[in-house]
Design a protein around this motif. Sequence first.
Motif, PDB file in Angstrom:
ATOM      1  N   THR A  18       0.517   8.645   4.055  1.00 34.42           N
ATOM      2  CA  THR A  18       1.547   7.849   4.725  1.00 34.42           C
ATOM      3  C   THR A  18       1.198   7.785   6.209  1.00 34.42           C
ATOM      4  O   THR A  18       0.998   8.821   6.841  1.00 34.42           O
ATOM      5  N   MET A  19       1.101   6.575   6.720  1.00 39.49           N
ATOM      6  CA  MET A  19       0.747   6.383   8.128  1.00 39.49           C
ATOM      7  C   MET A  19       1.888   5.632   8.805  1.00 39.49           C
ATOM      8  O   MET A  19       2.360   4.620   8.288  1.00 39.49           O
ATOM      9  N   PHE A  20       2.343   6.153   9.922  1.00 38.64           N
ATOM     10  CA  PHE A  20       3.358   5.463  10.707  1.00 38.64           C
ATOM     11  C   PHE A  20       2.653   4.794  11.873  1.00 38.64           C
ATOM     12  O   PHE A  20       1.613   5.270  12.332  1.00 38.64           O
ATOM     13  N   GLY A  21       3.195   3.715  12.370  1.00 40.12           N
ATOM     14  CA  GLY A  21       2.521   3.118  13.506  1.00 40.12           C
ATOM     15  C   GLY A  21       3.133   1.824  13.962  1.00 40.12           C
ATOM     16  O   GLY A  21       4.102   1.303  13.386  1.00 40.12           O
ATOM     17  N   ASN A  22       2.550   1.345  15.049  1.00 42.85           N
ATOM     18  CA  ASN A  22       2.848   0.013  15.559  1.00 42.85           C
ATOM     19  C   ASN A  22       1.506  -0.538  16.047  1.00 42.85           C
ATOM     20  O   ASN A  22       0.939  -0.031  17.005  1.00 42.85           O
ATOM     21  N   PRO A  23       0.976  -1.530  15.337  1.00 44.09           N
ATOM     22  CA  PRO A  23      -0.420  -1.921  15.583  1.00 44.09           C
ATOM     23  C   PRO A  23      -0.580  -2.933  16.712  1.00 44.09           C
ATOM     24  O   PRO A  23       0.342  -3.673  17.056  1.00 44.09           O
ATOM     25  N   GLY A  24      -1.777  -2.940  17.267  1.00 40.89           N
ATOM     26  CA  GLY A  24      -2.200  -3.991  18.188  1.00 40.89           C
ATOM     27  C   GLY A  24      -3.609  -4.399  17.798  1.00 40.89           C
ATOM     28  O   GLY A  24      -4.173  -3.881  16.818  1.00 40.89           O
ATOM     29  N   SER A  25      -4.225  -5.272  18.591  1.00 38.29           N
ATOM     30  CA  SER A  25      -5.558  -5.761  18.217  1.00 38.29           C
ATOM     31  C   SER A  25      -6.572  -4.619  18.157  1.00 38.29           C
ATOM     32  O   SER A  25      -7.484  -4.635  17.332  1.00 38.29           O
ATOM     33  N   THR A  26      -6.392  -3.597  19.012  1.00 40.90           N
ATOM     34  CA  THR A  26      -7.358  -2.490  19.034  1.00 40.90           C
ATOM     35  C   THR A  26      -7.232  -1.569  17.820  1.00 40.90           C
ATOM     36  O   THR A  26      -8.099  -0.734  17.583  1.00 40.90           O
ATOM     37  N   GLU A  27      -6.144  -1.690  17.071  1.00 42.50           N
ATOM     38  CA  GLU A  27      -5.940  -0.822  15.901  1.00 42.50           C
ATOM     39  C   GLU A  27      -6.276  -1.539  14.602  1.00 42.50           C
ATOM     40  O   GLU A  27      -6.410  -0.904  13.553  1.00 42.50           O
ATOM     41  N   LEU A  28      -6.404  -2.855  14.656  1.00 42.07           N
ATOM     42  CA  LEU A  28      -6.597  -3.602  13.403  1.00 42.07           C
ATOM     43  C   LEU A  28      -7.853  -3.189  12.624  1.00 42.07           C
ATOM     44  O   LEU A  28      -7.803  -3.104  11.388  1.00 42.07           O
ATOM     45  N   PRO A  29      -8.987  -2.884  13.303  1.00 44.04           N
ATOM     46  CA  PRO A  29     -10.168  -2.478  12.509  1.00 44.04           C
ATOM     47  C   PRO A  29      -9.910  -1.222  11.679  1.00 44.04           C
ATOM     48  O   PRO A  29     -10.495  -1.058  10.608  1.00 44.04           O
ATOM     49  N   MET A  30      -9.042  -0.356  12.154  1.00 42.63           N
ATOM     50  CA  MET A  30      -8.725   0.840  11.371  1.00 42.63           C
ATOM     51  C   MET A  30      -7.945   0.468  10.103  1.00 42.63           C
ATOM     52  O   MET A  30      -8.038   1.132   9.076  1.00 42.63           O
ATOM     53  N   LEU A  31      -7.158  -0.601  10.206  1.00 43.46           N
ATOM     54  CA  LEU A  31      -6.257  -0.963   9.099  1.00 43.46           C
ATOM     55  C   LEU A  31      -6.906  -1.955   8.117  1.00 43.46           C
ATOM     56  O   LEU A  31      -6.294  -2.304   7.100  1.00 43.46           O
ATOM     57  N   LYS A  32      -8.118  -2.369   8.404  1.00 44.21           N
ATOM     58  CA  LYS A  32      -8.815  -3.360   7.563  1.00 44.21           C
ATOM     59  C   LYS A  32      -8.912  -2.873   6.107  1.00 44.21           C
ATOM     60  O   LYS A  32      -9.211  -1.696   5.868  1.00 44.21           O
ATOM     61  N   ASP A  33      -8.657  -3.747   5.156  1.00 43.06           N
ATOM     62  CA  ASP A  33      -8.713  -3.416   3.722  1.00 43.06           C
ATOM     63  C   ASP A  33      -7.906  -2.163   3.409  1.00 43.06           C
ATOM     64  O   ASP A  33      -8.368  -1.247   2.710  1.00 43.06           O
ATOM     65  N   PHE A  34      -6.714  -2.114   3.936  1.00 50.46           N
ATOM     66  CA  PHE A  34      -5.865  -0.923   3.806  1.00 50.46           C
ATOM     67  C   PHE A  34      -5.731  -0.533   2.329  1.00 50.46           C
ATOM     68  O   PHE A  34      -5.291  -1.342   1.503  1.00 50.46           O
ATOM     69  N   PRO A  35      -6.119   0.698   1.964  1.00 50.80           N
ATOM     70  CA  PRO A  35      -6.152   1.069   0.539  1.00 50.80           C
ATOM     71  C   PRO A  35      -4.755   1.035  -0.096  1.00 50.80           C
ATOM     72  O   PRO A  35      -3.764   1.351   0.553  1.00 50.80           O
TER      73      PRO A  35
END
Length: 531
Positions: A18-35
Amino acid sequence: MNAREAVYDMWRERGMTTMFGNPGSTELPMLKDFPEDFRYVLGLQEAVAVGMADGFAQASGTVGHVNLHTAPGVGNGMGAIFNAQANKTPLLVTAGQQARSLMTLQANLTNRDATRMPHPLVKWSYEPPRAQDVPHALARGTYLASLPPRGPVFVSIPFDDWDADVDEAEVAHQTRRHVSGRQGPDPKRLDDLVEKLREAKNPAFVAGPDIEMCGGWEAAVKFAEKLKLPVWATPAPGGGRLGFPENHPLFRGILPPAIGPAGETLKEYDLVLVFGSSVFPYYPNIPGPLLGDDTTLIQVTNDPDEAARAPMGDAILADPALALEVLLFKVDESDREAPDPPWPPGEPEESDPISASAVAATLAEVWPADGILVLESPSSTLAMRSRLKLSKPGSYYFGAGGGLGFGLSAAIGVQLAQPERQVVCVIGEGSVQYAVTAFWTAAAYNVPLKVLVLRNEEYAILKWFAEMESVSGSPGLDLPALESAAIAGSYGVESQRVDGRDALHQALTDALSAEGPRLVEVKVAPGMALG
Ligand SMILES: Cc1ncc(C[n+]2csc(CCOP(=O)(O)OP(=O)(O)O)c2C)c(N)n1
């Protein structure tokens, strides 16, 4: 294998899905193809995302993970990171960073001094020197967060690191380790303690939040029962969790939080054993003797800083639960007479609007057997504790750092971690505002949390402090027309406003049997509710 695959594997293996967050453009590569086996819980503001992760980590027993948006996201989350530190919450805080090739010229969104930013609030703050080091850095942060004293760590991860190739075998070594941090007590010092207990005529036990966090609830009860010890809870401001069932006949109450009154309360005992707490989370400043002349104090804590900074007594560094389990074998059953149980609080006086004590008494009438209280209603903390008498481990969460905004956010995290139990967040109308966007998350994810808002139209506790500090004429202490039910309703949480005990009883009963999130706002009389 790339860094992203390696890191998600590690999180999966550690139950950190479980990941909590508020994304921006700099975080999107981490969230790519979110399992698909992961869950992302969106907070609309970072303080809420961190608070939710804090509650989730505490209530799930895993290391929590919250992902923030480079410098401004970390900035917004900082008050909540401070709370997580005070709560000793194992929390991995990650943030995105500009691409490595653009950091030196400081392109927009570069966090120019990423590791310094959250520094005093985290145990460790890091930006991996190479993309290949991201899995190892996150593993190291996760181990560190979970070692005592537990707390938040911070890792800043540049934008373009996630697709970098990593050495699978190397990463497996780095990330699949078990690092365990429970330490037993020095046997010699424990024998001294047993000897002191044998000689003591009138010993007492002070139970702190780390007893519960370390799994020592049962051992604490058996220990107090075997020795017939009167039990005090550590002062309320620093007691983010309970260390002892508050309906137990040996339970005396909560220690007063200021130096003078706490010293005065403990004066009657010749030996005071403090387990799993600092000595003490003092507040406010009412001076006086720290301890009576004839009182000896011994603290057992797994936090070296707590041991070192205590202003009196001796300290033994150890996991408080392990120490209690060993002590149970070493002490003899006492033939002392058990102290009489304290008087239960009487019926609250009738008034219009009703008092916060009457709200607490009404809530106690409908309290679910497995209920969990997340409390952020400053002027009625003591009334809630003394009337609900929570008696199961994992039933109480309170922001030990005192930063408002913890309550509403943490309650969502606790409810997500404990879907089988009913979470009730009791909160002042002023406190709601520090995490108001949490209502959206509760509604959007259908988190079946119940919120009880006490509307007294003021910052009641600050008026009380003003009186104690002989401050008159302070502005900014009144809160007219703050419509919590309407605000929550606009975020999608079904809400109701009530007046009077009967209507409150009915509204709470309805809310507790409803499936989704619900809010009840009740008008209460101004002022403090101490019991
Ligand atoms: C982040 C943060 N800002 C300000 C404060 C100071 N503060 C402590 S209690 C309080 C009032 C809370 O009001 P409310 O929730 O209505 O509770 P009441 O005092 O009326 O019980 C404030 C502003 C704080 N603790 N944390």
